[in-house]
Design a protein around this motif. Sequence first.
Motif, PDB file in Angstrom:
ATOM      1  N   GLY A  42       0.813  -1.216   0.000  1.00 21.63           N
ATOM      2  CA  GLY A  42       0.000   0.000   0.000  1.00 21.63           C
ATOM      3  C   GLY A  42       0.845   1.263   0.000  1.00 21.63           C
ATOM      4  N   HIS A  43       0.264   2.321  -0.595  1.00 25.61           N
ATOM      5  CA  HIS A  43       0.953   3.600  -0.788  1.00 25.61           C
ATOM      6  C   HIS A  43       1.507   4.180   0.514  1.00 25.61           C
ATOM      7  CE1 HIS A  43       0.928   8.039  -1.023  1.00 25.61           C
ATOM      8  NE2 HIS A  43       1.540   7.807  -2.162  1.00 25.61           N
ATOM      9  N   ASP A  44       0.664   4.234   1.566  1.00 25.25           N
ATOM     10  CA  ASP A  44       1.097   4.878   2.813  1.00 25.25           C
ATOM     11  C   ASP A  44       2.243   4.116   3.467  1.00 25.25           C
ATOM     12  OD1 ASP A  44      -0.849   6.661   2.268  1.00 25.25           O
ATOM     13  OD2 ASP A  44      -2.204   6.068   3.899  1.00 25.25           O
ATOM     14  N   ALA A  45       2.148   2.785   3.430  1.00 30.44           N
ATOM     15  CA  ALA A  45       3.204   1.964   4.047  1.00 30.44           C
ATOM     16  C   ALA A  45       4.518   2.135   3.286  1.00 30.44           C
ATOM     17  CB  ALA A  45       2.788   0.494   4.052  1.00 30.44           C
ATOM     18  N   ILE A  46       4.429   2.247   1.967  1.00 34.73           N
ATOM     19  CA  ILE A  46       5.634   2.431   1.146  1.00 34.73           C
ATOM     20  C   ILE A  46       6.296   3.767   1.496  1.00 34.73           C
ATOM     21  CG2 ILE A  46       6.466   2.803  -1.225  1.00 34.73           C
ATOM     22  CD1 ILE A  46       4.265   0.834  -2.165  1.00 34.73           C
ATOM     23  N   MET A  47       5.479   4.819   1.530  1.00 35.04           N
ATOM     24  CA  MET A  47       6.021   6.153   1.830  1.00 35.04           C
ATOM     25  C   MET A  47       6.638   6.173   3.240  1.00 35.04           C
ATOM     26  SD  MET A  47       5.358   7.674  -0.990  1.00 35.04           S
ATOM     27  CE  MET A  47       4.933   9.339  -1.343  1.00 35.04           C
ATOM     28  N   ALA A  48       5.946   5.543   4.203  1.00 33.42           N
ATOM     29  CA  ALA A  48       6.436   5.532   5.592  1.00 33.42           C
ATOM     30  C   ALA A  48       7.759   4.763   5.680  1.00 33.42           C
ATOM     31  CB  ALA A  48       5.390   4.887   6.499  1.00 33.42           C
ATOM     32  N   HIS A  49       7.870   3.690   4.896  1.00 32.60           N
ATOM     33  CA  HIS A  49       9.106   2.896   4.937  1.00 32.60           C
ATOM     34  C   HIS A  49      10.293   3.722   4.416  1.00 32.60           C
ATOM     35  CE1 HIS A  49      10.805  -1.081   5.666  1.00 32.60           C
ATOM     36  NE2 HIS A  49      11.597  -0.877   4.614  1.00 32.60           N
ATOM     37  N   TYR A  50      10.079   4.445   3.323  1.00 36.65           N
ATOM     38  CA  TYR A  50      11.157   5.291   2.790  1.00 36.65           C
ATOM     39  C   TYR A  50      11.569   6.347   3.823  1.00 36.65           C
ATOM     40  CZ  TYR A  50      10.548   3.365  -1.919  1.00 36.65           C
ATOM     41  OH  TYR A  50      10.494   2.527  -3.000  1.00 36.65           O
ATOM     42  N   LYS A  51      10.564   6.906   4.517  1.00 38.23           N
ATOM     43  CA  LYS A  51      10.852   7.940   5.522  1.00 38.23           C
ATOM     44  C   LYS A  51      11.716   7.348   6.647  1.00 38.23           C
ATOM     45  CE  LYS A  51       8.549  11.785   7.782  1.00 38.23           C
ATOM     46  NZ  LYS A  51       8.344  11.636   9.222  1.00 38.23           N
ATOM     47  N   THR A  52      11.344   6.142   7.084  1.00 44.91           N
ATOM     48  CA  THR A  52      12.123   5.492   8.151  1.00 44.91           C
ATOM     49  C   THR A  52      13.565   5.297   7.703  1.00 44.91           C
ATOM     50  OG1 THR A  52      10.131   4.314   8.822  1.00 44.91           O
ATOM     51  CG2 THR A  52      12.204   3.424   9.630  1.00 44.91           C
ATOM     52  N   ILE A  53      13.771   4.819   6.460  1.00 50.56           N
ATOM     53  CA  ILE A  53      15.141   4.590   5.966  1.00 50.56           C
ATOM     54  C   ILE A  53      15.910   5.917   5.947  1.00 50.56           C
ATOM     55  CG2 ILE A  53      16.538   3.862   3.985  1.00 50.56           C
ATOM     56  CD1 ILE A  53      14.312   1.850   3.280  1.00 50.56           C
ATOM     57  N   CYS A  54      15.250   6.976   5.472  1.00 54.30           N
ATOM     58  CA  CYS A  54      15.919   8.290   5.402  1.00 54.30           C
ATOM     59  C   CYS A  54      16.314   8.790   6.782  1.00 54.30           C
ATOM     60  CB  CYS A  54      15.010   9.320   4.739  1.00 54.30           C
ATOM     61  SG  CYS A  54      14.807   9.058   2.984  1.00 54.30           S
ATOM     62  N   GLU A  55      15.514   8.439   7.790  1.00 56.96           N
ATOM     63  CA  GLU A  55      15.839   8.889   9.148  1.00 56.96           C
ATOM     64  C   GLU A  55      16.965   8.057   9.764  1.00 56.96           C
ATOM     65  OE1 GLU A  55      11.915   8.756  10.770  1.00 56.96           O
ATOM     66  OE2 GLU A  55      11.417  10.768  10.030  1.00 56.96           O
ATOM     67  N   MET A  56      17.208   6.850   9.197  1.00 57.51           N
ATOM     68  CA  MET A  56      18.270   5.980   9.718  1.00 57.51           C
ATOM     69  C   MET A  56      19.628   6.296   9.120  1.00 57.51           C
ATOM     70  SD  MET A  56      16.320   2.300   9.483  1.00 57.51           S
ATOM     71  CE  MET A  56      17.652   1.276  10.050  1.00 57.51           C
ATOM     72  N   VAL A  57      19.648   6.626   7.819  1.00 53.91           N
ATOM     73  CA  VAL A  57      20.925   6.763   7.094  1.00 53.91           C
ATOM     74  C   VAL A  57      21.069   8.184   6.559  1.00 53.91           C
ATOM     75  CG1 VAL A  57      22.280   5.906   5.138  1.00 53.91           C
ATOM     76  CG2 VAL A  57      20.835   4.325   6.421  1.00 53.91           C
TER      77      VAL A  57
END
Length: 217
Positions: free
Chosen positions: A39-54
């Motif tokens: 789903g769109h929201d989960a995809i966007m949230a996952h990218y955000k999490t990665i960006c906050e990690m690295v």
Amino acid sequence: MKFFIDTANLAQIQEANDLGILDGVTTNPSLMAKEGIKGHDAIMAHYKTICEMVDGPVSAEVLSTSFAEIVEEGKKLAAIHPNIVVKVPMIKDGIKAIKWFTDNGIKTNCTLVFSAGQAILAAKAGATFVSPFIGRIDDSSWDGVQLIEQIVNIYNSQGYMTEVLAASIRNPLHIVRCAEAGADVCTCPLSSILGLLKHPLTDLGLEQFLKDAKSMQ
Ligand code: E4P
């Protein structure tokens, strides 16, 4: 050469980041699907999490294939975080979209590149990164690293600014050969990065040093 990790798995991203040598992340729809993201929201949230990690570029791939849709999707992806790089397939509408993103200050990674001609087009459109898939080329009995060498030579002689991002890495030797070939970036599975650590003489040498250290106590 910069090291990116080629996965959407958060534990693996964290492990590589903890080494202190990670410069960025690449993902693709297959890697995202493997993590069970739906789903769109989960995809966007996952990218955000990665960006906050690295702290570095994070490639997020568009799922569209027509110019207008790629641009719309890419704008939304780029809005997630300043480190997002919009990953666009090497197709006619993809090249048009990369040029649009370049003109509008959005970073891009041109993916699914298998020839020097495709790499020239990506550079002409102003792609930030070009991703030749060396493992998949090797899988079809051609030499993927040779393509990296060819693209690096062309980009150097023509003065193209696009960074050569060696993708589809299968083993540690690929990483070493891409460094020799002058790749700007290598995006690797965690196993290939950790494979660089391995040497039996290191293990034997350390064992002996620790034994001798004990005899001095
Ligand atoms: C990364 O940008 C590519 O999508 C990825 O390296 C492809 O790797 P694969 O050939 O192992 O699927």
